[in-house]
Design a protein around this motif. Structure first.
Motif, PDB file in Angstrom:
ATOM      1  N   ILE A  15      -2.287 -11.321   9.403  1.00  0.00           N
ATOM      2  CA  ILE A  15      -3.704 -11.060   8.737  1.00  0.00           C
ATOM      3  C   ILE A  15      -4.296 -12.119   7.909  1.00  0.00           C
ATOM      4  O   ILE A  15      -5.231 -12.136   7.711  1.00  0.00           O
ATOM      5  CB  ILE A  15      -2.962 -10.151   7.227  1.00  0.00           C
ATOM      6  CG1 ILE A  15      -3.755  -9.077   6.471  1.00  0.00           C
ATOM      7  CG2 ILE A  15      -2.776 -11.153   6.299  1.00  0.00           C
ATOM      8  CD1 ILE A  15      -4.141  -8.490   8.032  1.00  0.00           C
ATOM      9  N   ASN A  16      -3.333 -13.713   7.812  1.00  0.00           N
ATOM     10  CA  ASN A  16      -4.111 -14.156   7.677  1.00  0.00           C
ATOM     11  C   ASN A  16      -4.921 -15.193   8.786  1.00  0.00           C
ATOM     12  O   ASN A  16      -6.282 -15.496   8.256  1.00  0.00           O
ATOM     13  CB  ASN A  16      -2.659 -15.854   7.216  1.00  0.00           C
ATOM     14  CG  ASN A  16      -2.690 -15.917   5.546  1.00  0.00           C
ATOM     15  OD1 ASN A  16      -3.797 -16.001   4.865  1.00  0.00           O
ATOM     16  ND2 ASN A  16      -1.830 -15.376   5.662  1.00  0.00           N
ATOM     17  N   ILE A  17      -4.288 -14.680  10.179  1.00  0.00           N
ATOM     18  CA  ILE A  17      -5.641 -14.940  11.361  1.00  0.00           C
ATOM     19  C   ILE A  17      -7.279 -14.603  11.256  1.00  0.00           C
ATOM     20  O   ILE A  17      -8.071 -14.772  11.281  1.00  0.00           O
ATOM     21  CB  ILE A  17      -4.831 -15.120  12.552  1.00  0.00           C
ATOM     22  CG1 ILE A  17      -4.168 -16.506  12.238  1.00  0.00           C
ATOM     23  CG2 ILE A  17      -5.436 -15.584  13.474  1.00  0.00           C
ATOM     24  CD1 ILE A  17      -2.806 -15.978  13.175  1.00  0.00           C
ATOM     25  N   PHE A  59      -9.930  -9.862   2.679  1.00  0.00           N
ATOM     26  CA  PHE A  59      -9.447  -9.421   3.679  1.00  0.00           C
ATOM     27  C   PHE A  59      -8.224 -10.703   4.331  1.00  0.00           C
ATOM     28  O   PHE A  59      -7.443  -9.633   5.120  1.00  0.00           O
ATOM     29  CB  PHE A  59     -10.594 -10.638   4.920  1.00  0.00           C
ATOM     30  CG  PHE A  59     -11.911  -9.583   4.963  1.00  0.00           C
ATOM     31  CD1 PHE A  59     -11.909  -8.322   5.704  1.00  0.00           C
ATOM     32  CD2 PHE A  59     -13.058 -10.057   4.624  1.00  0.00           C
ATOM     33  CE1 PHE A  59     -13.585  -7.498   6.078  1.00  0.00           C
ATOM     34  CE2 PHE A  59     -14.293  -9.258   3.982  1.00  0.00           C
ATOM     35  CZ  PHE A  59     -13.660  -7.690   5.183  1.00  0.00           C
ATOM     36  N   THR A  60      -7.733 -11.335   3.535  1.00  0.00           N
ATOM     37  CA  THR A  60      -6.286 -12.072   3.410  1.00  0.00           C
ATOM     38  C   THR A  60      -5.411 -10.952   3.369  1.00  0.00           C
ATOM     39  O   THR A  60      -4.050 -11.279   4.054  1.00  0.00           O
ATOM     40  CB  THR A  60      -6.123 -13.532   3.820  1.00  0.00           C
ATOM     41  OG1 THR A  60      -6.827 -13.628   2.834  1.00  0.00           O
ATOM     42  CG2 THR A  60      -7.261 -14.126   4.865  1.00  0.00           C
ATOM     43  N   ASN A  61      -5.469 -11.070   2.157  1.00  0.00           N
ATOM     44  CA  ASN A  61      -3.957 -10.011   1.610  1.00  0.00           C
ATOM     45  C   ASN A  61      -4.767  -8.855   1.396  1.00  0.00           C
ATOM     46  O   ASN A  61      -3.890  -7.903   1.702  1.00  0.00           O
ATOM     47  CB  ASN A  61      -3.515 -10.350   0.379  1.00  0.00           C
ATOM     48  CG  ASN A  61      -3.135 -11.921   0.745  1.00  0.00           C
ATOM     49  OD1 ASN A  61      -2.256 -11.864   2.216  1.00  0.00           O
ATOM     50  ND2 ASN A  61      -3.149 -13.352   0.176  1.00  0.00           N
ATOM     51  N   ILE A 117      -6.258  -5.934   1.545  1.00  0.00           N
ATOM     52  CA  ILE A 117      -6.415  -4.349   2.935  1.00  0.00           C
ATOM     53  C   ILE A 117      -5.312  -3.995   3.168  1.00  0.00           C
ATOM     54  O   ILE A 117      -5.090  -3.053   3.186  1.00  0.00           O
ATOM     55  CB  ILE A 117      -7.633  -4.460   4.012  1.00  0.00           C
ATOM     56  CG1 ILE A 117      -8.651  -5.058   3.493  1.00  0.00           C
ATOM     57  CG2 ILE A 117      -7.310  -3.849   5.093  1.00  0.00           C
ATOM     58  CD1 ILE A 117      -9.401  -5.630   4.575  1.00  0.00           C
ATOM     59  N   ILE A 118      -4.367  -5.043   3.641  1.00  0.00           N
ATOM     60  CA  ILE A 118      -3.563  -4.444   4.334  1.00  0.00           C
ATOM     61  C   ILE A 118      -2.432  -4.593   2.859  1.00  0.00           C
ATOM     62  O   ILE A 118      -1.761  -3.607   3.147  1.00  0.00           O
ATOM     63  CB  ILE A 118      -2.580  -6.117   4.830  1.00  0.00           C
ATOM     64  CG1 ILE A 118      -3.264  -5.857   6.425  1.00  0.00           C
ATOM     65  CG2 ILE A 118      -0.613  -5.826   4.987  1.00  0.00           C
ATOM     66  CD1 ILE A 118      -3.339  -4.125   7.146  1.00  0.00           C
ATOM     67  N   ASN A 119      -1.953  -5.504   2.048  1.00  0.00           N
ATOM     68  CA  ASN A 119      -1.631  -4.371   0.429  1.00  0.00           C
ATOM     69  C   ASN A 119      -1.748  -3.705  -0.406  1.00  0.00           C
ATOM     70  O   ASN A 119      -0.810  -3.089  -0.377  1.00  0.00           O
ATOM     71  CB  ASN A 119      -1.732  -6.002   0.002  1.00  0.00           C
ATOM     72  CG  ASN A 119      -0.706  -7.735   0.147  1.00  0.00           C
ATOM     73  OD1 ASN A 119      -0.191  -7.541   1.251  1.00  0.00           O
ATOM     74  ND2 ASN A 119      -1.288  -8.233  -0.374  1.00  0.00           N
ATOM     75  N   LEU A 120      -2.676  -3.256   0.571  1.00  0.00           N
ATOM     76  CA  LEU A 120      -3.681  -2.005  -0.149  1.00  0.00           C
ATOM     77  C   LEU A 120      -2.928  -0.256   0.574  1.00  0.00           C
ATOM     78  O   LEU A 120      -2.363   0.092   0.306  1.00  0.00           O
ATOM     79  CB  LEU A 120      -4.680  -1.644   0.243  1.00  0.00           C
ATOM     80  CG  LEU A 120      -5.629   0.053  -0.738  1.00  0.00           C
ATOM     81  CD1 LEU A 120      -5.705  -0.277  -1.902  1.00  0.00           C
ATOM     82  CD2 LEU A 120      -7.178  -0.807  -0.609  1.00  0.00           C
ATOM     83  N   LEU A 121      -2.973  -1.026   2.138  1.00  0.00           N
ATOM     84  CA  LEU A 121      -1.817   0.054   3.137  1.00  0.00           C
ATOM     85  C   LEU A 121      -0.875   0.364   2.959  1.00  0.00           C
ATOM     86  O   LEU A 121      -0.165   0.955   2.822  1.00  0.00           O
ATOM     87  CB  LEU A 121      -2.423  -0.152   4.573  1.00  0.00           C
ATOM     88  CG  LEU A 121      -3.893  -0.312   4.300  1.00  0.00           C
ATOM     89  CD1 LEU A 121      -4.297  -0.491   6.079  1.00  0.00           C
ATOM     90  CD2 LEU A 121      -4.387   1.348   4.421  1.00  0.00           C
ATOM     91  N   MET A 122      -0.201  -1.223   1.718  1.00  0.00           N
ATOM     92  CA  MET A 122       1.225  -0.914   2.105  1.00  0.00           C
ATOM     93  C   MET A 122       1.271  -0.611   0.861  1.00  0.00           C
ATOM     94  O   MET A 122       2.547   0.256   0.825  1.00  0.00           O
ATOM     95  CB  MET A 122       2.032  -2.480   1.939  1.00  0.00           C
ATOM     96  CG  MET A 122       2.971  -3.126   1.702  1.00  0.00           C
ATOM     97  SD  MET A 122       3.992  -4.391   2.169  1.00  0.00           S
ATOM     98  CE  MET A 122       2.877  -5.725   0.761  1.00  0.00           C
ATOM     99  N   LEU A 146      -1.873  -2.763  -7.180  1.00  0.00           N
ATOM    100  CA  LEU A 146      -3.402  -2.133  -6.847  1.00  0.00           C
ATOM    101  C   LEU A 146      -4.357  -2.911  -8.108  1.00  0.00           C
ATOM    102  O   LEU A 146      -5.318  -2.712  -7.681  1.00  0.00           O
ATOM    103  CB  LEU A 146      -2.435  -0.662  -7.207  1.00  0.00           C
ATOM    104  CG  LEU A 146      -1.987  -0.392  -5.922  1.00  0.00           C
ATOM    105  CD1 LEU A 146      -1.466   1.264  -5.748  1.00  0.00           C
ATOM    106  CD2 LEU A 146      -2.592  -0.234  -4.739  1.00  0.00           C
ATOM    107  N   GLY A 147      -3.374  -2.868  -9.026  1.00  0.00           N
ATOM    108  CA  GLY A 147      -4.596  -3.448  -9.721  1.00  0.00           C
ATOM    109  C   GLY A 147      -5.231  -4.822  -9.780  1.00  0.00           C
ATOM    110  O   GLY A 147      -6.554  -4.436 -10.069  1.00  0.00           O
ATOM    111  N   GLN A 148      -3.850  -5.542  -9.242  1.00  0.00           N
ATOM    112  CA  GLN A 148      -5.196  -7.100  -9.084  1.00  0.00           C
ATOM    113  C   GLN A 148      -5.798  -6.773  -7.434  1.00  0.00           C
ATOM    114  O   GLN A 148      -7.422  -6.985  -6.910  1.00  0.00           O
ATOM    115  CB  GLN A 148      -3.909  -7.527  -8.780  1.00  0.00           C
ATOM    116  CG  GLN A 148      -2.648  -8.468  -9.395  1.00  0.00           C
ATOM    117  CD  GLN A 148      -1.798  -8.715  -8.946  1.00  0.00           C
ATOM    118  OE1 GLN A 148      -1.251  -9.565  -7.684  1.00  0.00           O
ATOM    119  NE2 GLN A 148      -1.078  -9.649 -10.008  1.00  0.00           N
ATOM    120  N   ILE A 149      -5.503  -5.734  -6.824  1.00  0.00           N
ATOM    121  CA  ILE A 149      -6.302  -5.362  -5.364  1.00  0.00           C
ATOM    122  C   ILE A 149      -7.265  -4.783  -5.622  1.00  0.00           C
ATOM    123  O   ILE A 149      -8.908  -5.072  -6.481  1.00  0.00           O
ATOM    124  CB  ILE A 149      -5.356  -4.701  -4.004  1.00  0.00           C
ATOM    125  CG1 ILE A 149      -4.445  -5.245  -3.715  1.00  0.00           C
ATOM    126  CG2 ILE A 149      -7.016  -3.824  -3.120  1.00  0.00           C
ATOM    127  CD1 ILE A 149      -3.709  -4.259  -3.010  1.00  0.00           C
TER     128      ILE A 149
END
Length: 613
Positions: A112-114, A162-164, A166-171, A328-331
């Motif tokens: 995800i970082n790449i 984009f690095t954290n 989107i994927i964190n949101l899904l997770m 989710l609040g942070q996102i």
């Protein structure tokens, strides 16, 4: 260009500035714009993104499985039945699951970082390429600093998303849904009790959204103003020191910097409201779990209660439940920052050049340089007409001089020939072709412009001269420098043609920079050459070199010379005298002197000034 704005907080001698095109605006969360932003993920939907999502799902599934294994299997079965073998297998199995989760998290973070870095790279390159193609009118209305902020800071602010994000949101969404389903499966009454706080939490968080988003818009705008001032201060440092205005400039910067500090502090303060609220919700949920869960434990499974293992699983899941909500609040804060920045980025990307190229535009082949203005009128804005329906002709190979007072329309004619602007009325033609029907690159590749304020790029002198024709050899670069008389001073520098010069070429004199611009123009081998006050910054000795070089530079080219020093244009084939956007008279030097009109008066006044000296 900027309007002055006084505020109650500022001292009487300090003025603040705001840019009319940089304002915070009240808009609802724009999901269409967010989807547009997410389209930059499309090139990676078959490679990095699926891999990161699979790794995320593996680690999430492990986290959801472990509490059930501990509570319902280890406690309620293995420990309750004193089954040591089952307990041993459970310990080994849970250990292997945690190892699998570790590997999933490692690859998720890596991929995800790449992915995030590639998306930011693509977005910044797209924005820069687009801005490069915009018309001069776009840059006339904006400071360089405000443009830099959008290409650098605004794009950088999307990196965390984009690095954290989107994927964190899904997770976190998968985690939350999984926990809620499991809680209701384990015990619907207890699940209803501990989740009663959710509607209140959702209501309060929704109230914060608009306020937080507006605050982050203000932060981005204030950073733009701060960068604009820094850019102007660095470029104008010599003027600041010459007038001893360092103290006043520092005080002004302090005002802008204070505003930036306050805007960011306020945005961070509002964004921080969510964290403590989640902690409070967690505390309330824990109290409900202990009180009502204890009651259900005492009832026992046979009376609609729960077992101790279910209670332990609930405790695990409740602790896990508030963690993704907090994230989710942070996102969501990241989404608000990203929305504020993406609005400003897409505002630039949606900007269309005033000078547009037609789909069926033609290319110039073997341009001759025959220029015609057919009843051309041009206005920079509705209140100021720069040219009043002028008609003129510049024949191939002819040297035409444009003279007149400041604001008479000389530079406007040059800008129309290069098609930096389009006429308001009438047409500009080259070799009989209306410039609006031709490809821009095809036109500008045949034109070289030499300005009074020569711009030197960071790099070597060799690279600066070669800028006009990147494919030129070193020998061709040196030959061009020799023709314009720049070779001698270049070879005296420490590293000759490979001497490094900083932005704007501050280690060179004004005359030396101008000679480099002549060499750059000559190397490009244009059919049309525009000299806009090109000899104004050159001393008398250098001017003699330039006049000699011009004879070779202008040979076989249509040349337009704009000059206040009339001695530089005496040999022109045609001299056009302009006044307030109209042609007063034209002809060669002898013809105009014989007419004893405006040109005669201009020449006479300059000679009188020289005599006075």
């Amino acid at each position: 260009m900027a309007k002055q704005l006084n505020t109650k907080q500022e001292s009487p001698h300090l003025k603040r500035f705001y840019y009319p095109l940089d304002r915070a605006v009240e808009k609802p969360f724009n999901w269409t714009q967010m989807l547009r932003l997410l389209k930059y993920l499309k090139p990676y939907t078959k490679t990095l993104l699926p891999g990161a999502m699979i790794a995320m799902l593996i680690s999430t599934m492990v986290r959801l499985a472990v509490p059930i294994l501990i509570g319902r299997v280890a406690i309620d079965v293995a420990i309750a039945n004193e089954d040591v073998t089952m307990l041993t297998y459970l310990i080994i199995g849970i250990s292997l699951l945690y190892l699998l989760s570790y590997l999933g998290n490692m690859y998720r973070i890596k991929w995800i970082n790449i992915l995030g870095q590639k998306v930011i790279y693509d977005l910044r390159e797209t924005l820069f390429s687009h801005v490069q193609r915009l018309s001069h009118n776009f840059f006339d209305k904006r400071s360089a600093g405000s443009i830099l902020v959008r290409i650098l800071n605004d794009v950088n602010s999307l990196q965390e998303l984009f690095t954290n994000g989107i994927i964190n949101l899904l997770m976190d969404v998968v985690m939350l849904l999984g926990i809620i389903v499991i809680l209701f499966v384990l015990s619907p009454p207890l699940a209803m009790a501990v989740l009663v706080i959710l509607p209140i939490m959702f209501y309060i968080s929704t109230k914060l959204r608009r306020n937080i988003r507006r605050s982050w818009q203000d932060v981005r705008i204030q950073k733009s103003r701060l960068n604009s001032h820094l850019n102007e201060s660095m470029q104008g440092i010599r003027i600041t020191q010459s007038f001893s205005q360092e103290k006043e400039n520092t005080e002004y910067f302090d005002g802008v910097n204070t505003d930036n500090f306050e805007k960011e502090r306020l945005a961070m303060k509002k964004s921080a409201y969510f964290g403590p609220f989640v902690e409070m919700s967690n505390a309330i949920g824990t109290v409900i779990l202990i009180s009502y869960g204890a009651h259900l434990l005492l009832l026992g499974p046979e009376n609609g209660g729960i077992q101790i293992g279910t209670f332990v699983s609930f405790a695990f899941f409740l602790g896990m439940f508030w963690e993704p909500i907090s994230r989710l609040g942070q996102i969501y804060n990241q989404l608000l920052v990203a929305m504020a920045s993406s609005e400003r980025i897409f505002e630039f990307l949606d900007e269309q050049p005033n000078v547009e190229e037609k789909d069926n535009a033609k290319e110039f082949t073997n341009m001759k340089g025959h220029i015609e203005f057919d009843r051309v009128q041009f206005s920079y804005d509705d209140d100021r007409v720069a040219l009043h329906e002028i008609s003129l002709e510049m024949k191939p190979g002819e040297t035409v001089a444009l003279v007149g007072h400041t604001g008479s329309g000389k530079s406007t004619i040059a800008n129309l020939i290069s098609r930096f602007y389009d006429p308001t009325k009438g047409s500009v033609k080259i070799d009989g072709n209306d410039l609006r029907d031709m490809k821009l690159d095809s036109l500008r590749n045949n034109i070289s412009v030499v300005l009074q304020d020569t711009f030197i790029f960071s790099g070597t002198i060799m690279e600066n001269i070669r800028f006009g024709r990147p494919g030129a050899t070193d020998e061709e670069v040196m030959d061009a420098a020799k023709v314009v008389g720049a070779h001698d001073f270049i070879t005296k520098l420490a590293d000759g043609y490979y001497t490094e010069v900083e932005e704007r070429g501050n280690i060179l004199s004004a005359g030396e920079r101008q000679l480099l611009s002549f060499a750059r123009a000559l190397l490009a081998d244009p059919k049309i050459l525009i000299l806009d006050e090109a000899t104004a910054s050159i001393d008398t000795e250098t001017e003699v070199k330039i006049q000699n070089a011009l004879q070779k530079l202008l040979k076989g080219r249509t040349a337009i010379m704009i000059a206040h020093r009339l001695s530089t244009i005496r040999e022109s084939d045609n001299i056009i005298v302009l006044e307030h956007g109209r042609i007063l008279e034209q002809g060669n030097h002898d013809e105009l002197m014989h007419q004893k009109g405006e040109y005669f008066d201009l020449v006479k006044s300059q000679f009188q000034m020289l005599d006075a000296l």
